[in-house]
Write a protein that holds these residues in place. Structure first.
Motif, PDB file in Angstrom:
ATOM      1  N   ILE A  99       0.842  -1.200   0.000  1.00 56.66           N
ATOM      2  CA  ILE A  99       0.000   0.000   0.000  1.00 56.66           C
ATOM      3  C   ILE A  99       0.877   1.249   0.000  1.00 56.66           C
ATOM      4  O   ILE A  99       0.645   2.195  -0.752  1.00 56.66           O
ATOM      5  CB  ILE A  99      -0.932  -0.016   1.222  1.00 56.66           C
ATOM      6  N   LEU A 100       1.910   1.217   0.813  1.00 52.82           N
ATOM      7  CA  LEU A 100       2.807   2.374   0.919  1.00 52.82           C
ATOM      8  C   LEU A 100       3.468   2.677  -0.425  1.00 52.82           C
ATOM      9  O   LEU A 100       3.435   3.804  -0.921  1.00 52.82           O
ATOM     10  CB  LEU A 100       3.868   2.086   1.985  1.00 52.82           C
ATOM     11  N   VAL A 101       4.058   1.623  -1.023  1.00 55.88           N
ATOM     12  CA  VAL A 101       4.784   1.836  -2.282  1.00 55.88           C
ATOM     13  C   VAL A 101       3.834   2.264  -3.392  1.00 55.88           C
ATOM     14  O   VAL A 101       4.134   3.174  -4.173  1.00 55.88           O
ATOM     15  CB  VAL A 101       5.552   0.549  -2.675  1.00 55.88           C
ATOM     16  N   VAL A 102       2.669   1.641  -3.445  1.00 54.34           N
ATOM     17  CA  VAL A 102       1.690   2.024  -4.469  1.00 54.34           C
ATOM     18  C   VAL A 102       1.279   3.478  -4.270  1.00 54.34           C
ATOM     19  O   VAL A 102       1.185   4.253  -5.227  1.00 54.34           O
ATOM     20  CB  VAL A 102       0.458   1.093  -4.419  1.00 54.34           C
ATOM     21  N   GLY A 103       1.073   3.879  -3.034  1.00 48.99           N
ATOM     22  CA  GLY A 103       0.681   5.263  -2.747  1.00 48.99           C
ATOM     23  C   GLY A 103       1.750   6.237  -3.206  1.00 48.99           C
ATOM     24  O   GLY A 103       1.455   7.225  -3.887  1.00 48.99           O
ATOM     25  N   VAL A 104       2.997   5.937  -2.878  1.00 47.20           N
ATOM     26  CA  VAL A 104       4.098   6.814  -3.284  1.00 47.20           C
ATOM     27  C   VAL A 104       4.155   6.906  -4.803  1.00 47.20           C
ATOM     28  O   VAL A 104       4.249   7.989  -5.379  1.00 47.20           O
ATOM     29  CB  VAL A 104       5.439   6.292  -2.717  1.00 47.20           C
ATOM     30  N   ASN A 105       4.057   5.745  -5.452  1.00 49.56           N
ATOM     31  CA  ASN A 105       4.101   5.717  -6.910  1.00 49.56           C
ATOM     32  C   ASN A 105       2.990   6.553  -7.515  1.00 49.56           C
ATOM     33  O   ASN A 105       3.200   7.291  -8.472  1.00 49.56           O
ATOM     34  CB  ASN A 105       3.947   4.273  -7.404  1.00 49.56           C
ATOM     35  N   TYR A 106       1.807   6.413  -6.950  1.00 54.98           N
ATOM     36  CA  TYR A 106       0.653   7.129  -7.474  1.00 54.98           C
ATOM     37  C   TYR A 106       0.919   8.632  -7.417  1.00 54.98           C
ATOM     38  O   TYR A 106       0.706   9.360  -8.386  1.00 54.98           O
ATOM     39  CB  TYR A 106      -0.587   6.761  -6.660  1.00 54.98           C
ATOM     40  N   LEU A 107       1.414   9.085  -6.269  1.00 52.77           N
ATOM     41  CA  LEU A 107       1.684  10.509  -6.108  1.00 52.77           C
ATOM     42  C   LEU A 107       2.744  10.972  -7.093  1.00 52.77           C
ATOM     43  O   LEU A 107       2.607  12.014  -7.717  1.00 52.77           O
ATOM     44  CB  LEU A 107       2.123  10.795  -4.670  1.00 52.77           C
ATOM     45  N   VAL A 108       3.795  10.170  -7.242  1.00 50.71           N
ATOM     46  CA  VAL A 108       4.882  10.563  -8.139  1.00 50.71           C
ATOM     47  C   VAL A 108       4.375  10.678  -9.572  1.00 50.71           C
ATOM     48  O   VAL A 108       4.594  11.671 -10.253  1.00 50.71           O
ATOM     49  CB  VAL A 108       6.047   9.547  -8.057  1.00 50.71           C
ATOM     50  N   VAL A 109       3.650   9.639 -10.020  1.00 57.07           N
ATOM     51  CA  VAL A 109       3.215   9.631 -11.415  1.00 57.07           C
ATOM     52  C   VAL A 109       2.200  10.737 -11.661  1.00 57.07           C
ATOM     53  O   VAL A 109       2.192  11.388 -12.703  1.00 57.07           O
ATOM     54  CB  VAL A 109       2.625   8.254 -11.778  1.00 57.07           C
ATOM     55  N   ARG A 110       1.338  11.007 -10.667  1.00 55.53           N
ATOM     56  CA  ARG A 110       0.313  12.019 -10.862  1.00 55.53           C
ATOM     57  C   ARG A 110       0.928  13.410 -10.987  1.00 55.53           C
ATOM     58  O   ARG A 110       0.391  14.286 -11.624  1.00 55.53           O
ATOM     59  CB  ARG A 110      -0.672  11.982  -9.698  1.00 55.53           C
ATOM     60  N   ARG A 111       2.080  13.559 -10.330  1.00 50.46           N
ATOM     61  CA  ARG A 111       2.718  14.873 -10.354  1.00 50.46           C
ATOM     62  C   ARG A 111       3.483  15.114 -11.652  1.00 50.46           C
ATOM     63  O   ARG A 111       3.841  16.233 -11.943  1.00 50.46           O
ATOM     64  CB  ARG A 111       3.685  14.996  -9.163  1.00 50.46           C
ATOM     65  N   MET A 112       3.762  14.010 -12.363  1.00 45.87           N
ATOM     66  CA  MET A 112       4.485  14.193 -13.619  1.00 45.87           C
ATOM     67  C   MET A 112       3.593  14.957 -14.578  1.00 45.87           C
ATOM     68  O   MET A 112       2.533  14.493 -14.976  1.00 45.87           O
ATOM     69  CB  MET A 112       4.865  12.835 -14.221  1.00 45.87           C
ATOM     70  N   ARG A 113       4.021  16.154 -14.951  1.00 52.42           N
ATOM     71  CA  ARG A 113       3.191  17.009 -15.804  1.00 52.42           C
ATOM     72  C   ARG A 113       3.564  16.798 -17.257  1.00 52.42           C
ATOM     73  O   ARG A 113       4.730  16.807 -17.612  1.00 52.42           O
ATOM     74  CB  ARG A 113       3.393  18.472 -15.420  1.00 52.42           C
ATOM     75  N   GLY A 114       2.553  16.646 -18.078  1.00 50.68           N
ATOM     76  CA  GLY A 114       2.825  16.557 -19.501  1.00 50.68           C
ATOM     77  C   GLY A 114       2.791  17.940 -20.120  1.00 50.68           C
ATOM     78  O   GLY A 114       2.432  18.928 -19.491  1.00 50.68           O
ATOM     79  N   GLY A 115       3.160  18.023 -21.391  1.00 51.83           N
ATOM     80  CA  GLY A 115       3.276  19.309 -22.058  1.00 51.83           C
ATOM     81  C   GLY A 115       1.943  19.999 -22.312  1.00 51.83           C
ATOM     82  O   GLY A 115       1.898  21.215 -22.463  1.00 51.83           O
ATOM     83  N   LEU A 116       0.856  19.208 -22.349  1.00 57.45           N
ATOM     84  CA  LEU A 116      -0.406  19.808 -22.775  1.00 57.45           C
ATOM     85  C   LEU A 116      -1.065  20.662 -21.698  1.00 57.45           C
ATOM     86  O   LEU A 116      -1.918  21.461 -21.990  1.00 57.45           O
ATOM     87  CB  LEU A 116      -1.379  18.720 -23.204  1.00 57.45           C
ATOM     88  N   GLU A 117      -0.704  20.447 -20.428  1.00 61.76           N
ATOM     89  CA  GLU A 117      -1.460  21.128 -19.377  1.00 61.76           C
ATOM     90  C   GLU A 117      -0.770  22.388 -18.894  1.00 61.76           C
ATOM     91  O   GLU A 117       0.429  22.511 -19.027  1.00 61.76           O
ATOM     92  CB  GLU A 117      -1.682  20.172 -18.210  1.00 61.76           C
TER      93      GLU A 117
END
Lengths: 335, 442
Positions: free
Chosen positions: A317-335
């Motif tokens: 749960i911990l690792v998945v949570g961290v991963n989720y936060l990291v990936v969600r913060r990755m901003r793409g060029g369109l936004e």
């Protein structure tokens, strides 16, 4: 939602708060009104209940029972299992082999997941264009995944064999000394990560491909007119547009990585019988799941293994949570 | 929203209201049926024995014990019995047995247990049928005494009857010995190595003259196991205390094994691995520890090297490695028939027949002197008189007490040697870690 709209969607529900008089209106099927009302409100729950009943029986109950077992000195073969409180957890946290397994799991997970998902993205991008024999390419992607994990590991282990392995044979052609793949931490992790990548890259590529097909063509057309290269389109259009899918695959892959067991178990069987459950002579590649298996099903210490299972659950749960936060913060060029 | 649509919705509602609980109920019933169906191993009929009632007995083994012809024999006296054999890999078999015993369902009627696990299971006599109930204690006089004792629970219950014993010998490749300028006859080879120190010396001679890709032995794991088996006390003392750290014989075996590694005699191929199997066929190692049951394994793995293998005596004296017992778990619905089957499978005639068919050596000493056993040879092993070799090995055996966690202790020691062999640790570091690992075994 207003009361009005409720009465629209449920036309025969009582309009006011008055308790309906028994027998006042024989509703559908001539049943008394409270029964009808109960049936109506229970129906959706009845519909979803099979999943929850099955989950309760095969998911929730084992989860809770495992927690209960973890509080006991529970040997599979003995008839008495005394309650010992949190002793198993204390012992577990002090056990260097447990943390070694946690490190190995993380290391193998990172080594397999990152290249795997990156490669899958590139593969999907390459396939996301008009191609001859499209279906054949897509099926080919999935083939490694439908192969049994045992077959994959047995074959890979032979490729990585020290004495008669193909990999060492090829390395020898280039003058590299034969590598004893199971002996070192790094080499064994790479070998296992390759087995995992072999099985799952195509699977993830297909998921990405499906998501990419939903990206509006116009964006690519506009980008092409503006002179954006394929790589730039991948980075600036595709990745931002399929980000929810990427988050999904990252989470699923993370969970999968935390549960790796068959690969190290069978890879270790190449060294010796004993080194199989310990993941190498020095536990070089023993993952958490394999550690749990060793304690539970070779030493039969179920209480201890249950404690390990619970800690592992929390770690996932911990690792998945961290991963989720990291990936969600990755901003793409369109936004 | 128009009226017609409303009424459709209403009708749907009515149908689903009836259907949903029915679906749920069906699912629940199915689930219950699945849960109940998993455990049964036998037919529903209660074991009343003797009668013409159809009975199915299951026999769970690790590998092929050569029992199949004996089942036919059993059916002659028990026409109503049908026998089904299940085979699993060594470790899986014992794990399955433990989980099936713990969960109270799923065991076979007859379960084999290897000697490394036997005391872990005999410590739980309430989970097994006491075979004395069916008069099998009369078999005691047939057996090697220590083999009989191993099948007894601490409370005296008779849990298992022995099948085979694994008297030790040394198998060797005559062609590789010849290329290395060593004698090839089994008498002369046996005379080369009365002790393990001499075995190492011969190994050095072999290494100096042998083909480059052939090593003297496979890996030190099985050799150290053999050396421990030859000691009067092994990894456990008689009170079930682990004595790895204090038993000088174990340390001596460790030091000798390390010497063998240092001398470069090891092919570094672990026993029972795929590379080991390939090694047999390719002649990667010249000698291998050979308990009686191993002869069948070698014959199977190295089919194309028939006649190139021979069997000599093992350095360091007699010892036992491996062997099994047959037990009847409490869960069996037909304990009487199962006990009768065990009686037949372990009888003197059966053990002699199994030996001739597979190589598993009997645990019944009266057979050892018989001429058909004494004169029995195997052409695969250059016509070695395996009957005589293993009779001598078994007759000289000194019993050794085995503790409950033999397998885990051996794994810890074997991994220690593996670390030395892989160059990950110095022998002293590896030994220190072995002692620590063994200390954690409760």
């Amino acid at each position: 939602m207003s009361r009005q709209s409720v009465s629209v969607t449920r036309p025969s529900a009582p309009e006011d708060g008055h308790p309906p008089a028994p027998g006042r209106a024989a509703g559908a099927g001539g049943l008394p009104r409270p029964v009808v009302r109960l049936g109506r409100s229970a129906t959706p729950y009845t519909f979803v209940s099979p999943f929850f009943l099955l989950f309760a029986a095969f998911g929730l109950f084992p989860l809770i029972y495992t927690a209960w077992v973890s509080l006991h000195d529970w040997n599979l073969l003995s008839s008495e299992n005394p309650f010992i409180g949190l002793e198993n957890y204390g012992e577990l946290f002090a056990d260097g082999y447990f943390w070694n397994a946690a490190f190995n799991t993380l290391s193998v997970g990172l080594l397999s997941a990152i290249p795997q998902l990156a490669l899958a993205l590139v593969l999907a991008h390459l396939l996301n264009r008009p191609l001859r024999a499209q279906t054949m390419w897509r099926i080919t992607l999935l083939l490694p995944n439908v192969t049994s994990v045992v077959a994959v590991v047995v074959i890979f282990s032979q490729l990585f064999g020290r004495e008669f392995g193909l990999v060492n044979l090829v390395l020898g052609v280039f003058g590299v000394d034969p590598v004893n793949w199971q002996a070192d931490v790094a080499s064994s992790h790479i070998a296992i990560a390759l087995m995992i990548m072999w099985r799952w890259t195509g699977y993830n590529a297909l998921i990405y491909l499906a998501a990419m097909q939903a990206v509006p063509r116009e964006l690519y057309e506009a980008a092409t007119i503006d002179g954006a290269s394929g790589a730039r389109q991948l980075r600036r259009i595709t990745i931002p547009m399929i980000r929810p899918t990427i988050i999904f695959t990252v989470i699923v892959t993370t969970i999968g990585s935390m549960q790796i067991i068959a690969e190290p178990l069978l890879f270790g069987a190449q060294v010796s019988n004993g080194a199989s459950v310990t993941g190498g002579t020095d536990r070089q590649f023993q993952t958490l799941a394999l550690y749990l298996y060793e304690k539970g099903f070779r030493s039969f210490e179920f209480g201890y293994a249950s404690a390990a299972a619970w800690v592992m659950f929390l770690l996932v749960i911990l690792v998945v949570g961290v991963n989720y936060l990291v990936v969600r913060r990755m901003r793409g060029g369109l936004e | 929203m128009g009226t017609p649509r409303l009424s459709t919705a209403h009708r749907m509602n009515k149908i689903t209201r009836l259907a949903a609980p029915m679906i749920a109920a069906t699912l629940l019933t199915l689930t219950a049926a699945c849960g109940g169906g998993g455990g049964g191993t036998s037919t529903q009929s209660d074991g009343s024995g003797g009668s013409a009632e159809k009975i199915k007995l299951t026999v769970a083994l690790f590998g092929d014990f050569g029992f199949k012809p004996l089942y036919e024999e059993f059916k002659k006296t028990h026409p109503n019995v049908e026998i089904e054999e299940r085979q699993a890999a060594f470790a899986d078999h014992h794990t399955n047995l433990a989980t099936h015993l713990a969960t109270g369902a799923g065991t076979a009627d007859v379960e084999a247990i290897e000697v490394g696990y036997i005391s872990q299971f005999t410590a739980q006599p309430d989970r097994f049928t006491d075979l004395k109930q069916f008069g099998l204690e009369r078999r005691q006089s047939d057996y090697l005494d220590w083999k009989w004792q191993q099948g007894l629970a601490p409370n005296g219950a008779l849990i298992g009857l022995g099948t085979d014993v694994g008297g030790l010998a040394m198998c060797y490749r005559t062609d590789l010995f010849e290329q290395a300028g060593l004698p090839t006859g089994r008498e002369e080879v046996s005379a080369l190595w009365p002790t393990w120190e001499q075995y190492i010396e011969i190994g050095k001679k072999f290494a100096a003259a042998a083909p480059k890709d052939a090593k003297f032995f496979d890996s030190p794991g099985e050799i150290m196991r053999a050396m421990i088996a030859q000691a009067p006390v092994g990894v456990y003392d008689a009170q079930d205390n682990i004595v790895v750290g204090t038993n000088p014989d174990i340390k001596k075996a460790w030091d000798l094994s390390v010497q063998m590694i240092d001398a470069g005699l090891s092919a570094k191929i672990g026993a029972f691995t795929p590379e080991w199997n390939t090694g047999f066929a390719k002649g990667t190692f010249a000698t291998v520890i050979c308990p009686a049951w191993m002869t069948a394994y070698i014959q199977d793995q190295a089919k194309n090297s028939a006649g190139k293998w021979d069997i000599a005596t093992v350095p360091g004296g007699a010892g036992n490695s491996g062997g099994s017992h047959l037990t009847v778990p409490k869960q069996s619905k037909h304990p009487k028939e199962a006990a009768e089957l065990i009686d037949l499978l372990t009888s003197a005639e059966s053990q002699a027949a199994v030996f001739k068919a597979t190589g598993n050596f009997p645990s019944i000493p009266s057979l050892y002197g018989q001429t058909d056993i004494q004169n029995f040879t195997k052409d695969f092993f250059n016509d070695a008189p395996v009957g005589k070799i293993y009779s001598d090995a078994a007759a000289n055996l000194k019993p050794q007490h085995l503790g409950p966690r033999e397998g885990d202790v051996r794994t810890a020691i074997g991994n220690g040697l593996g670390r030395v062999e892989q160059g990950r640790q110095t022998p002293d570091e590896a030994w220190a870690q072995v002692l620590k690992d063994v200390g954690d075994i409760k």
